[in-house]
Write an enzyme that holds these catalytic residues in place. Structure first.
Site, short mmCIF file in Angstrom:
data_model
loop_
_atom_site.label_atom_id
_atom_site.label_comp_id
_atom_site.label_asym_id
_atom_site.label_seq_id
_atom_site.Cartn_x
_atom_site.Cartn_y
_atom_site.Cartn_z
N GLN A 135 -16.95 -6.76 56.21
CA GLN A 135 -16.17 -7.89 56.64
C GLN A 135 -14.81 -7.38 57.10
O GLN A 135 -14.59 -6.17 57.05
CB GLN A 135 -16.06 -8.90 55.51
CG GLN A 135 -17.44 -9.39 55.06
CD GLN A 135 -17.43 -10.51 54.01
OE1 GLN A 135 -16.42 -11.10 53.69
NE2 GLN A 135 -18.61 -10.78 53.43
N ASN A 142 -27.91 -18.52 57.85
CA ASN A 142 -27.65 -17.13 57.48
C ASN A 142 -28.79 -16.59 56.63
O ASN A 142 -29.18 -17.22 55.64
CB ASN A 142 -26.36 -17.04 56.65
CG ASN A 142 -26.09 -15.63 56.15
OD1 ASN A 142 -25.77 -14.75 56.95
ND2 ASN A 142 -26.25 -15.40 54.85
N GLU A 143 -29.32 -15.47 57.01
CA GLU A 143 -30.32 -14.73 56.21
C GLU A 143 -31.33 -15.66 55.52
O GLU A 143 -31.56 -15.55 54.32
CB GLU A 143 -29.62 -13.84 55.17
CG GLU A 143 -28.81 -12.73 55.81
CD GLU A 143 -28.31 -11.67 54.84
OE1 GLU A 143 -28.38 -11.87 53.60
OE2 GLU A 143 -27.83 -10.63 55.33
N GLU A 164 -23.88 -8.63 61.02
CA GLU A 164 -23.38 -8.05 59.76
C GLU A 164 -23.76 -6.58 59.79
O GLU A 164 -24.95 -6.25 59.80
CB GLU A 164 -23.98 -8.73 58.53
CG GLU A 164 -23.36 -10.07 58.23
CD GLU A 164 -23.83 -10.68 56.91
OE1 GLU A 164 -24.10 -9.93 55.94
OE2 GLU A 164 -23.93 -11.92 56.85
N TYR A 188 -26.72 -2.93 55.96
CA TYR A 188 -25.64 -2.22 55.26
C TYR A 188 -26.14 -0.81 54.96
O TYR A 188 -27.20 -0.64 54.35
CB TYR A 188 -25.27 -2.96 53.96
CG TYR A 188 -24.62 -4.29 54.26
CD1 TYR A 188 -23.26 -4.39 54.50
CD2 TYR A 188 -25.38 -5.46 54.35
CE1 TYR A 188 -22.66 -5.60 54.80
CE2 TYR A 188 -24.79 -6.69 54.65
CZ TYR A 188 -23.43 -6.74 54.88
OH TYR A 188 -22.84 -7.95 55.19
N ASN A 196 -23.88 -15.66 52.74
CA ASN A 196 -24.59 -16.46 51.72
C ASN A 196 -23.80 -17.71 51.37
O ASN A 196 -24.37 -18.74 50.99
CB ASN A 196 -24.83 -15.62 50.47
CG ASN A 196 -25.74 -14.43 50.76
OD1 ASN A 196 -26.43 -14.40 51.77
ND2 ASN A 196 -25.73 -13.44 49.88
N GLU A 210 -15.97 -14.02 55.45
CA GLU A 210 -16.73 -14.93 54.60
C GLU A 210 -15.86 -15.39 53.43
O GLU A 210 -15.00 -14.65 52.95
CB GLU A 210 -17.98 -14.20 54.06
CG GLU A 210 -18.78 -15.06 53.08
CD GLU A 210 -20.17 -14.51 52.76
OE1 GLU A 210 -20.47 -13.37 53.14
OE2 GLU A 210 -20.94 -15.26 52.12
O1 AHR Z 1 -21.51 -9.78 53.68
C1 AHR Z 1 -21.94 -10.00 52.38
C2 AHR Z 1 -23.30 -10.67 52.31
O2 AHR Z 1 -24.31 -9.81 52.76
C3 AHR Z 1 -23.46 -11.90 53.17
O3 AHR Z 1 -23.00 -13.03 52.53
C4 AHR Z 1 -24.94 -11.98 53.37
O4 AHR Z 1 -25.28 -12.57 54.60
C5 AHR Z 1 -25.40 -10.53 53.26
O5 AHR Z 1 -26.48 -10.40 52.40
#
Ligand code: AHR
Length: 499
Positions: free
Chosen positions: A348, A174-175, A294, A246, A74, A29
């Protein structure tokens, strides 16, 4: 410290599903120093003639990434892809709102394609569903995939790329469920916009595969209703549903953290149920699979806003042994759920939320780098349904869980197998008996172990090789049985061949 017994029963006929190669993907990203100073750094002594860091390319190739998702995240929801193509000196410098940074646009779609080619990975592009329109989404497919002869494919040719890039995988936003997302929508509004965007994109190129935004995590208030609603609206136009998550150990509860596979599996299972439900309601013959595009450990609280600077240090977590053991379990879950999970991208690939950190002159590899590298290089063919008997570990979050977390693969074409084992106990060595039950005579070819006594052990610039995967003597197989001692806090990998 104590020793207990465990048993792993392997039968190459007891398969789960073919392992999708795209499970070993990454995410890059425009955030922090992932692109600038990570992939692209023309001022670095490590830069090649294109400005790509040679040491980073080499580490990415070593990890055998198969697909890279780009450009966000994002970032995507405020990005105009036209800013990042054409002569570099004409590209605008912009205020980048998602991460409050300065975006120079010196790296864009075409540089990304060259980067993917350099590491032999497929590109997976996102289209902006925040400030972007269904037209801009369709335009990017035209620019990338249509043979020269249309306005946007001719523009690509004028930028030096006469042949189409043939991008197969496309994230439709995305999201979009997240209130933080630029242009956030509710599920029905997003489902409608995504369906129309995907419709146009597939009219441009019917061979593409599209990924619908699922919930940004199972912690969202709208989960899993968001997923059901958006799927019901867009089902026939989508090929994958995205998952994001995450993990972290913010409570410093290592026993529960080391049982994270339980959590990951539940998340997949719920969404698999949602997919089946929507397919049944739609009376559809079409299938949608999961794309966990992700995933990573991220909780240590590094800055996330760039203060309007270029390539700020954002979310540069230092990963330790316990984080690596969670990564290894995540990969085990990918194999165990390979019937429904077809794409996964670690978020990432360098610097930002990454197990790889750069300095102008060098590269630091955190422990999870080694866990990923072993699985991505060795898991081939089909995932196996392994039977495991192991003592239980008590956890606050999940109650008792087996001390051993295992996955395995077997490739019938090469007759090679691999077994991946995490001993999540912090105190118990597991004297583990392996039994191959399918009557074939096997031998263990090689064995590796990533282990330590301190779950918080890290690699640093001064001591970069404190925690890494080391080869260990391969146990001898006798009458299809072998025994190996798995220390506490360890990840062990075995490869097998026909004897
Ligand atoms: O990977 C970091 C961020 O985490 C990304 O931009 C977003 O999609 C997620 O919230």
């Amino acid at each position: 410290m104590s020793t207990s017994k465990a048993k792993v029963l392997i039968d190459t006929n007891r398969t789960i599903a073919p392992i999708s190669p795209l499970l070993f993907g990454g995410f890059a990203e425009h955030m922090g120093r992932c692109i600038y100073e990570g992939i692209y750094d023309p001022r670095s002594p490590q830069a090649d003639e294109r400005g790509f860091r040679k040491d980073v390319l080499e580490a990415l190739r070593d990890q055998a990434y198969t697909v890279i998702r780009y450009p966000g995240g994002n970032f995507l929801s405020g990005y105009n892809w036209l800013d990042g193509v054409g002569p570099r000196e004409q590209r605008p410098r912009r205020r980048e709102l998602a991460w409050q940074s300065v975006e120079t646009n010196q790296f864009g779609t075409n540089e990304f394609m060259e980067f993917c080619r350099s590491i032999h990975a497929e590109p997976m592009l996102g289209v902006n569903m925040g400030t972007g329109t269904i037209q801009s989404a369709s335009d990017l497919v035209e620019y990338c995939n249509v043979p020269a002869g249309s306005p946007l494919s001719d523009l690509r040719a004028s930028h030096g790329f006469r042949e189409p890039h043939n991008v197969r995988y496309w994230c439709v936003g995305n999201e979009m469920d997240g209130p933080w997302q630029i242009g956030h929508l509710d599920a029905a509004a997003y489902g409608n916009k995504a369906r129309e965007a995907a419709k146009l994109m597939k009219l441009q190129d019917p061979s593409i595969k599209t990924i619908l935004c699922g919930s940004s995590s199972d912690q969202m208030r709208t989960y899993p209703e968001w997923d059901r609603t958006a799927l019901e609206i867009a089902w026939e136009h989508m090929d994958y549903l995205s998952m994001h998550y995450y993990a972290g150990n913010a409570q410093d509860d290592t026993a529960s953290y080391l049982a994270s596979a339980v959590y990951f599996e539940r998340y997949v299972d719920t969404l698999e149920g949602t997919l089946r439900y929507v397919k049944a309601r739609q009376r559809s013959k079409h299938d949608v699979h999961l794309s966990w595009d992700e995933w990573q450990v991220w909780y240590k609280g590094d800055p996330m806003q760039g203060n309007w600077t270029e390539a700020p240090h954002l979310a540069e977590e230092t990963y330790n042994l316990e984080d690596a053991l969670v990564v290894a379990q995540w990969l085990n879950v990918f194999l165990r759920r390979s019937h429904v999970l077809k794409i996964a991208c670690v978020a990432q690939i360098v610097n930002t939320i990454s197990w790889l950190h750069t300095r102008p002159e060098g590269l630091l590899k955190h422990p999870s780098y080694y866990a990923f590298k072993l699985v991505s290089n060795l898991a081939r063919g089909e995932a196996l349904d392994i039977h495991v008997r192991a003592p239980q570990v008590e956890t606050k979050q999940y109650g008792p869980v087996p001390a051993l977390d295992v996955s395995a693969s077997y490739d019938g074409e090469t007759d090679q197998g691999a077994v991946f084992l995490v001993n999540r106990s912090q105190t118990e060595t597991l004297l583990t008996d392996f039994l191959w039950q399918d009557g074939q005579t096997v031998r263990i070819d090689k064995a590796w172990q990533l282990a330590g006594s301190d779950p918080k052990a890290v690699n640093t610039w001064d001591a970069p090789e404190q925690v890494l995967a080391k080869t260990i003597p391969a146990p001898v197989v006798d009458a299809n049985r072998a025994t190996l001692s798995l220390p506490p806090l360890s990840f062990t990998v075995l490869t097998t061949r026909a004897a």
